[in-house]
Scaffold this active site. Structure first.
Site, mmCIF file in Angstrom:
data_model
loop_
_atom_site.group_PDB
_atom_site.id
_atom_site.type_symbol
_atom_site.label_atom_id
_atom_site.label_comp_id
_atom_site.label_asym_id
_atom_site.label_seq_id
_atom_site.Cartn_x
_atom_site.Cartn_y
_atom_site.Cartn_z
ATOM 1 N N CYS A 134 0.811 -1.212 0.000
ATOM 2 C CA CYS A 134 0.000 0.000 0.000
ATOM 3 C C CYS A 134 0.847 1.265 0.000
ATOM 4 O O CYS A 134 0.324 2.361 -0.150
ATOM 5 C CB CYS A 134 -0.916 0.037 1.207
ATOM 6 S SG CYS A 134 -1.929 -1.421 1.338
ATOM 7 N N ASP A 172 2.744 2.528 2.596
ATOM 8 C CA ASP A 172 3.014 3.295 3.811
ATOM 9 C C ASP A 172 3.517 2.408 4.943
ATOM 10 O O ASP A 172 2.925 1.391 5.269
ATOM 11 C CB ASP A 172 1.828 4.152 4.272
ATOM 12 C CG ASP A 172 0.482 3.510 3.999
ATOM 13 O OD1 ASP A 172 0.426 2.263 4.013
ATOM 14 O OD2 ASP A 172 -0.497 4.253 3.804
ATOM 15 N N CYS A 185 2.849 8.805 2.095
ATOM 16 C CA CYS A 185 2.390 10.048 1.487
ATOM 17 C C CYS A 185 2.362 11.171 2.519
ATOM 18 O O CYS A 185 2.706 10.980 3.682
ATOM 19 C CB CYS A 185 1.014 9.838 0.881
ATOM 20 S SG CYS A 185 -0.219 9.368 2.088
ATOM 21 N N CYS A 209 -4.223 6.517 7.182
ATOM 22 C CA CYS A 209 -2.921 7.003 7.659
ATOM 23 C C CYS A 209 -2.976 7.306 9.155
ATOM 24 O O CYS A 209 -2.011 7.075 9.880
ATOM 25 C CB CYS A 209 -2.503 8.266 6.907
ATOM 26 S SG CYS A 209 -2.130 7.965 5.183
#
Lengths: 384, 146
Positions: free
Chosen positions: B33, B35, B58, B102
């Site tokens: 993904c 992260d 990100c 996140c």
């Protein structure tokens, strides 16, 4: 801080000459081309002039050019034409097409069509022998893009078209990135249909076109009025079409110079950025869009790179998951076989007619700082 | 796309790095993904007196980890374990829907670090019962109902 636009494959700024034509159109050429009075007929003439201008860039006949609302509509239409005019339930495309083709194909699968998605090699090329052996009795369409929008690879479309012709299969190509960046001569080509878009060649958004070779059976995607020889209903986007025509005229006038200049800038940028350690260049070194540079930087994520570039005035794009709007990195980077950890760190810089050598040098000078900063923050970076 | 606060934490992240000889280290996320977060903590008298992060991801992943470390520094472990992804979201002034995961990652990275500390030091926290740092963090599938 001077803004540096390096995302010409996403869209281009409009050229002043194009804007002028469009302004005039919006102000004065407001008649409906279907109306009988002079005002309407003037609009009609201007639309036909634009068609000639685009046909001239293509080396095609005017009657082979049909205006649409976008490249996406043209892609959808081409698939629709194959489905409605050819007997058979099988189509062939490849894994790194634009979503305008891929999702249209997936929708066709839900209707009962079978689709072969040809794999590509590390450069993004399909295997021509594999293509030929994928053709069946009931194959109605081969759709392979001309120039890949992410990695810039130029596909061998004439060879593909020759194979399609040999087997009597329609050949469509998404030519959105090719128009204005690759010399075209449809009079000598094996392409049956090609999608195009104005806003990639310094024209406005909201207007595209589908080239359809004379002699090909055509059915409309949109039903309604008699526009575009009854094949694409809806009152013509006169200002958009006129502007597209002007953009095509300029493109034809400067094509050679455009390609040579961009290729030089591209090579300068590539050379500069490939000095950065652990960087990987994507796509073919020569058979590529003249303004496309696509590089992956290990240990970092693309969107972070874009935000830091934006902070110093540089507009660019990436194929990381966060920018592809899905959980995976872009299907193109996956398609050419990149592992996730490398694909996430991709950066696409696409240059165009307003890009200068200073712009390129600015990016070469400042990108390493950005990469270092993100690598220092990344848990993946090996410790010294 | 991002609020001023998110951009501030992305552009000027707080507590970046790794604590040498940390009392607890937690790493969550996965490369697929795009992260991965690693949080390291130093604990003194049950208080997290230092915390640092490293994040591959990100803008919102970086901002979430940065703000989470700021919120946790100086807190007792009991207090820290009460931190939820919603607190992170609120403190950031929200994230775009597809980036909410996140903030979840930040919560999980912290918990993973505390779990590591607990395991190493023979401690037990009821808030960590059933917590597994290896579990895939939830990603929001995007769908729209008009």
């Amino acid at each position: 801080m001077k803004p540096i636009y390096m995302d010409y494959s996403a869209t281009t700024p409009i050229k002043p000459e194009v804007l002028q034509v469009m302004e005039e159109a919006l102000r004065e050429v407001y008649g409906n081309p279907s109306s009988v009075y002079e005002l309407g007929q003037t609009s009609k003439r201007r639309v036909e002039e634009a068609r000639e201008q685009l046909a001239s860039l293509l080396g095609a006949k005017s009657r082979e050019v049909f205006f649409t609302s976008s490249g996406t509509e043209a892609d959808n239409w081409a698939v629709h034409i194959a489905k409605k005019t050819k007997p058979g339930k099988h189509m062939i495309t490849c894994t790194i097409e634009h979503h305008a083709i891929l999702h249209t194909m997936e929708a066709a699968e839900k209707e009962g069509y079978e689709v072969t998605y040809l794999p590509v090699d590390k450069y993004g090329f399909i295997d021509l022998e594999e293509l030929e052996s994928a053709i069946r009795e009931d194959t109605i369409l081969i759709s392979i893009m001309y120039v890949n929008n992410e990695i810039g690879t130029i596909m061998p479309v004439e060879e593909i078209g020759a194979i399609a012709k040999k087997h009597g299969v329609l050949f469509h190509t998404d030519g959105v990135q090719a128009l204005g960046n690759v010399p075209l001569d449809m009079s000598k080509s094996n392409i049956d249909m090609m999608s195009m878009s104005a806003h990639k060649i310094y024209g406005p958004k909201g207007v595209g076109a589908l080239y359809i070779r004379q002699g090909t059976r055509v059915v409309p995607l949109l039903q309604g009025g008699a526009q575009e020889r009854r094949m694409r209903a809806g009152t013509e986007n006169v200002p958009g079409i006129m502007a597209f025509g002007e953009a095509a005229r300029l493109s034809k006038l400067h094509l050679k110079e455009h390609v040579e200049r961009l290729t030089k800038l591209r090579e300068r940028l590539k050379k500069g950025l490939m000095q950065i350690p652990e960087s990987f260049f994507n796509g073919h070194p020569e058979k590529r869009h003249p303004g496309n540079v696509n590089i992956c930087f290990k240990y970092i994520e693309g969107e972070s790179m874009l935000l830091l570039l934006d902070a110093i005035g540089v507009s660019a794009s990436s194929g990381s998951a966060c920018t592809s709007g899905s959980l995976d990195p872009s299907h193109v980077l996956m398609g050419i076989g990149l592992p996730h950890e490398i694909a996430h760190g991709s950066l696409r810089l696409t240059l165009g007619d307003f890009t200068t050598e200073e712009d390129v040098d600015y990016v070469i000078e400042h990108l390493p700082e950005i990469i270092n900063r993100l690598r220092e923050m990344s848990p993946l970076t090996p410790r010294e | 796309m991002y609020s001023k606060k998110v951009m501030d934490h992305f552009m000027n992240p707080r507590n970046v790095g790794e604590i040498e000889n940390a009392d607890g280290v937690g790493e969550v996320g996965n490369i697929r993904c795009g992260d991965i977060m690693r949080i390291s903590i130093r604990v003194h008298d049950d208080v997290i007196d230092d915390i640092k992060f490293k994040t591959f991801g990100c803008g919102s992943a970086v901002a979430s980890s940065s703000i989470a470390t700021e919120m946790i520094k100086g807190k007792t472990i009991e207090e820290a374990l009460k931190l939820t992804n919603k607190d992170v979201l609120d403190e950031l002034g929200g994230l775009p829907t597809i980036k909410v995961h996140c903030s979840v990652l930040a919560e999980q990275a912290l918990k993973a670090a505390v779990l590591d500390y607990a395991n190493k030091h023979g401690k037990h926290y009821k808030e960590l019962e059933g917590f597994s740092p290896d579990e895939d963090h939830p990603h929001d599938e995007h769908e729209l109902e008009a």
